[in-house]
Scaffold this motif. Structure first.
Motif, PDB file in Angstrom:
ATOM      1  N   GLU A 461     -14.491  11.868  31.536  1.00 17.25           N
ATOM      2  CA  GLU A 461     -15.212  11.580  30.296  1.00 17.25           C
ATOM      3  C   GLU A 461     -15.205  12.795  29.370  1.00 17.25           C
ATOM      4  O   GLU A 461     -16.186  13.102  28.698  1.00 17.25           O
ATOM      5  CB  GLU A 461     -16.642  11.124  30.590  1.00 17.25           C
ATOM      6  CG  GLU A 461     -16.684   9.835  31.403  1.00 17.25           C
ATOM      7  CD  GLU A 461     -18.085   9.268  31.544  1.00 17.25           C
ATOM      8  OE1 GLU A 461     -19.012   9.803  30.905  1.00 17.25           O
ATOM      9  OE2 GLU A 461     -18.243   8.279  32.275  1.00 17.25           O
ATOM     10  N   ALA A 462     -14.061  13.479  29.357  1.00 17.28           N
ATOM     11  CA  ALA A 462     -13.922  14.657  28.496  1.00 17.28           C
ATOM     12  C   ALA A 462     -13.791  14.280  27.035  1.00 17.28           C
ATOM     13  O   ALA A 462     -13.769  15.154  26.172  1.00 17.28           O
ATOM     14  CB  ALA A 462     -12.701  15.470  28.928  1.00 17.28           C
ATOM     15  N   ASP A 463     -13.668  12.966  26.750  1.00 24.78           N
ATOM     16  CA  ASP A 463     -13.538  12.518  25.367  1.00 24.78           C
ATOM     17  C   ASP A 463     -14.865  12.024  24.801  1.00 24.78           C
ATOM     18  O   ASP A 463     -14.910  11.364  23.757  1.00 24.78           O
ATOM     19  CB  ASP A 463     -12.487  11.393  25.279  1.00 24.78           C
ATOM     20  CG  ASP A 463     -12.730  10.308  26.336  1.00 24.78           C
ATOM     21  OD1 ASP A 463     -13.866  10.214  26.845  1.00 24.78           O
ATOM     22  OD2 ASP A 463     -11.781   9.564  26.644  1.00 24.78           O
ATOM     23  N   THR A 464     -15.975  12.317  25.476  1.00 32.03           N
ATOM     24  CA  THR A 464     -17.294  11.901  25.003  1.00 32.03           C
ATOM     25  C   THR A 464     -17.593  12.539  23.647  1.00 32.03           C
ATOM     26  O   THR A 464     -17.302  13.711  23.416  1.00 32.03           O
ATOM     27  CB  THR A 464     -18.375  12.307  26.013  1.00 32.03           C
ATOM     28  OG1 THR A 464     -18.099  11.672  27.260  1.00 32.03           O
ATOM     29  CG2 THR A 464     -19.764  11.908  25.526  1.00 32.03           C
ATOM     30  N   GLY A 465     -18.197  11.761  22.773  1.00 36.14           N
ATOM     31  CA  GLY A 465     -18.624  12.300  21.490  1.00 36.14           C
ATOM     32  C   GLY A 465     -17.589  12.222  20.394  1.00 36.14           C
ATOM     33  O   GLY A 465     -17.772  12.800  19.317  1.00 36.14           O
ATOM     34  N   VAL A 466     -16.469  11.512  20.622  1.00 35.38           N
ATOM     35  CA  VAL A 466     -15.441  11.385  19.591  1.00 35.38           C
ATOM     36  C   VAL A 466     -15.098   9.906  19.427  1.00 35.38           C
ATOM     37  O   VAL A 466     -15.409   9.068  20.263  1.00 35.38           O
ATOM     38  CB  VAL A 466     -14.169  12.180  19.957  1.00 35.38           C
ATOM     39  CG1 VAL A 466     -14.492  13.653  20.090  1.00 35.38           C
ATOM     40  CG2 VAL A 466     -13.560  11.662  21.248  1.00 35.38           C
ATOM     41  N   SER A 467     -14.411   9.604  18.361  1.00 36.41           N
ATOM     42  CA  SER A 467     -13.994   8.217  18.105  1.00 36.41           C
ATOM     43  C   SER A 467     -12.904   8.227  17.037  1.00 36.41           C
ATOM     44  O   SER A 467     -12.520   9.279  16.521  1.00 36.41           O
ATOM     45  CB  SER A 467     -15.189   7.380  17.631  1.00 36.41           C
ATOM     46  OG  SER A 467     -15.735   7.925  16.424  1.00 36.41           O
TER      47      SER A 467
END
Length: 559
Positions: A461-467
């Protein structure tokens, strides 16, 4: 790469066996379904600490097993060889068993190993990159090593030249310190060795000398007894009244007279004849011994004095003459070292100063080469940050001079970053924003993937906080890393899932009042459905499926 993972009775997982391939693999599913449990299993299989709470409720033990292909990884091969572990078909099989009593059994290719060795190997097998990761990239102590690895073979040559000079300088410096700190002790030692050496030189011992002296002494102190017995023996053999030799001659003559009448008489005559001639020979030998036998009281005194000296030396240096001679060899060898030119502290200090000057020049050359490599690294990472839509971010390598010399040079290196324009540069470990951290870690991972030679990289979940566009950029970077290292990504982003080569869906169900985790490898249709769920939730519409397929087609072929 990680080829197979088996998990039995671990947390809420009853039993699963997963097959993996090269490239990028994503694991998706609802929160709490068990995605992190799989990562936890990998952590334990690469050296993480365990406890009995990890065992599935109602089970006596948990079993974890991973099969890695370590082809062309010479570092791991060498470490395994040092432990006597054979590798067949490039396969590394790690088995770990957790028991309720708290004991853990660890085997690598069937060989029992300890947790420390497993962790040593594990660091090169799997790197788990999480949201709040503080591993190698965030550890400033590792930054110099990473910079040197990025510099490649050319920088390593310069570093080797420096290291060889440093080791010579260190050896001379340590020798000087030893002499200075123990000058009195070494002087006393030198005096003792010189005394021992001279004492042994004066003694001039010969191998087996003691045995010869004991024999000679025995003859002298028993001179009368030996002389009497020899004379008595001679009289018995050659007496005027008829000794043994005359009697044997008479017996021989009598038997010879009747030998022609029976072979038995002839054999007896021959036997008596042999005895007669032997007795004659013995008689001559005894005459010779009597003529040579002398008594020399002064010689006896000299022998006693020599034996006393030998016994005194044996009490000091060894239980036999040969032991004493071996001790002398050791004394000679140690004196040769102490008397060598290296013992001369003035000469050593001259050598030290010359090495210091040379080392300073090599350290400067190493620093200059590192600064060139640092500029290349900065350009590379900043380009990666730009592609990850962090155009305001800036990465820099800072050098700090240190006093003296170390095995790695005469400077420290630390990575700095500015995530937004005007905020100023901060050490890498100080960055706070989750989304920024994720992208920065990806940029660094993309840059260092080849140099670190890590077989598998896990993004938990190293991509948390992006979109949005940032998510697409992250997907692109993960694919780039997957070209050199196997990549696993636990993600909630449809863009990242769409980019993957392989997709596993993790779900949990309740069966007989027990929670069970299931892991399903997805085909192309299943991938589209899973991505559609990430886009629109549980209610997967035709439009959501169409969007998922379009996203898959658009992002899935990114390189």
């Amino acid at each position: 790469m990680l080829e197979n993972l088996i998990i039995e009775n671990f947390a809420i997982i009853e039993k699963i066996s997963l097959q993996f391939d090269e490239g990028m693999t994503v694991l998706t599913g609802e929160t709490g379904a068990g995605k992190s449990i799989i990562i936890g299993a990998l952590l334990l299989l690469t050296g993480g600490r365990a406890n009995s709470d990890m065992i599935r409720h109602g089970s006596k033990k948990a079993i974890l097993q991973a099969i890695f292909n370590v082809k062309n990884n010479q570092v791991i091969m060498a470490q395994l060889s040092d432990q006597g572990i054979d590798v067949e078909d490039n396969q590394l099989i790690i088995y770990r068993e957790l028991n309720q009593n708290g004991r853990s059994v660890i085997r690598i290719n069937g060989v029992l190993v300890n947790l420390k060795f497993l962790a040593l190997i594990g660091r090169q097998l799997v790197d788990i990159q999480g949201q709040n990761d503080t591993q190698q990239l965030l550890n400033s102590d590792e930054h110099l090593m990473l910079l040197d690895a990025f510099g490649g073979e050319q920088l390593q040559k310069v570093k080797s030249l420096y290291l060889n000079e440093f080791l010579d300088f260190k050896a001379v410096t340590q020798r000087i310190r030893q002499i200075q700190s123990s000058q009195q002790e070494m002087t006393q030692r030198l005096d003792l060795l010189q005394f021992q050496q001279q004492e042994l030189i004066d003694a001039d011992l010969k191998p087996n000398e003691e045995d010869d002296l004991v024999d000679a002494r025995g003859k002298l102190i028993n001179y009368k007894k030996i002389a009497d017995r020899l004379n008595n023996t001679q009289l018995a053999l050659n007496s005027d009244q008829g000794g043994a030799i005359d009697l044997l001659a008479e017996a021989m003559h009598e038997l010879q007279e009747i030998a022609e009448y029976d072979d038995a008489y002839a054999e007896l005559a021959k036997t008596i004849a042999d005895s007669y001639y032997t007795a004659q020979e013995v008689g001559r030998d005894i005459d010779e011994q009597i003529s040579e036998l002398t008594y020399d009281e002064e010689q006896l005194i000299r022998i006693d004095e020599r034996l006393q000296l030998i016994h005194s030396l044996e009490r000091k240096y060894g239980s036999t003459v040969n032991d004493v001679l071996m001790f002398k060899q050791k004394v000679d060898a140690e004196l040769a070292v102490l008397n060598d030119d290296t013992f001369n502290i003035e000469q050593l200090q001259i050598k030290q100063n010359n090495l210091r000057q040379s080392l300073r020049q090599k350290a400067m050359r190493l620093r200059e080469n590192r600064q060139q490599v640092a500029r290349e690294l900065e350009q590379n990472v900043n380009a990666q940050l730009s592609e990850l839509l962090m155009s305001g971010a800036q990465f820099a390598v800072e050098f700090e001079s240190i006093e003296g010399f170390t095995s790695s040079g005469s400077e420290k290196v630390q990575f700095y970053v500015q995530t937004n324009v005007g905020e100023g540069m901060l050490p890498l470990s100080k960055i706070a924003s989750g989304g920024e951290t994720s992208r920065l870690m990806l940029a660094l991972k993309t840059t260092f993937a080849k140099q670190q030679q890590i077989i598998s990289i896990v993004f938990d979940e190293a991509d948390t906080g992006v979109s949005g566009r940032v998510a697409q950029a992250i997907a692109r970077k993960m694919l780039t890393i997957a070209s050199t290292s196997q990549v696993f990504a636990i993600t909630h982003l449809p863009q990242v899932a769409a980019a993957a080569n392989h997709h596993f869906l993790i779900a949990k169900t309740t069966d007989s009042d027990r929670t069970v985790t299931h892991v399903t490898p997805l085909d192309e249709s299943g991938k589209a459905h899973a991505i559609a769920m990430m886009l629109s939730g549980d209610d997967v519409t035709e439009m959501a499926l169409a969007n998922a397929k379009e996203l898959r087609a658009k992002i899935g072929n990114l390189t």
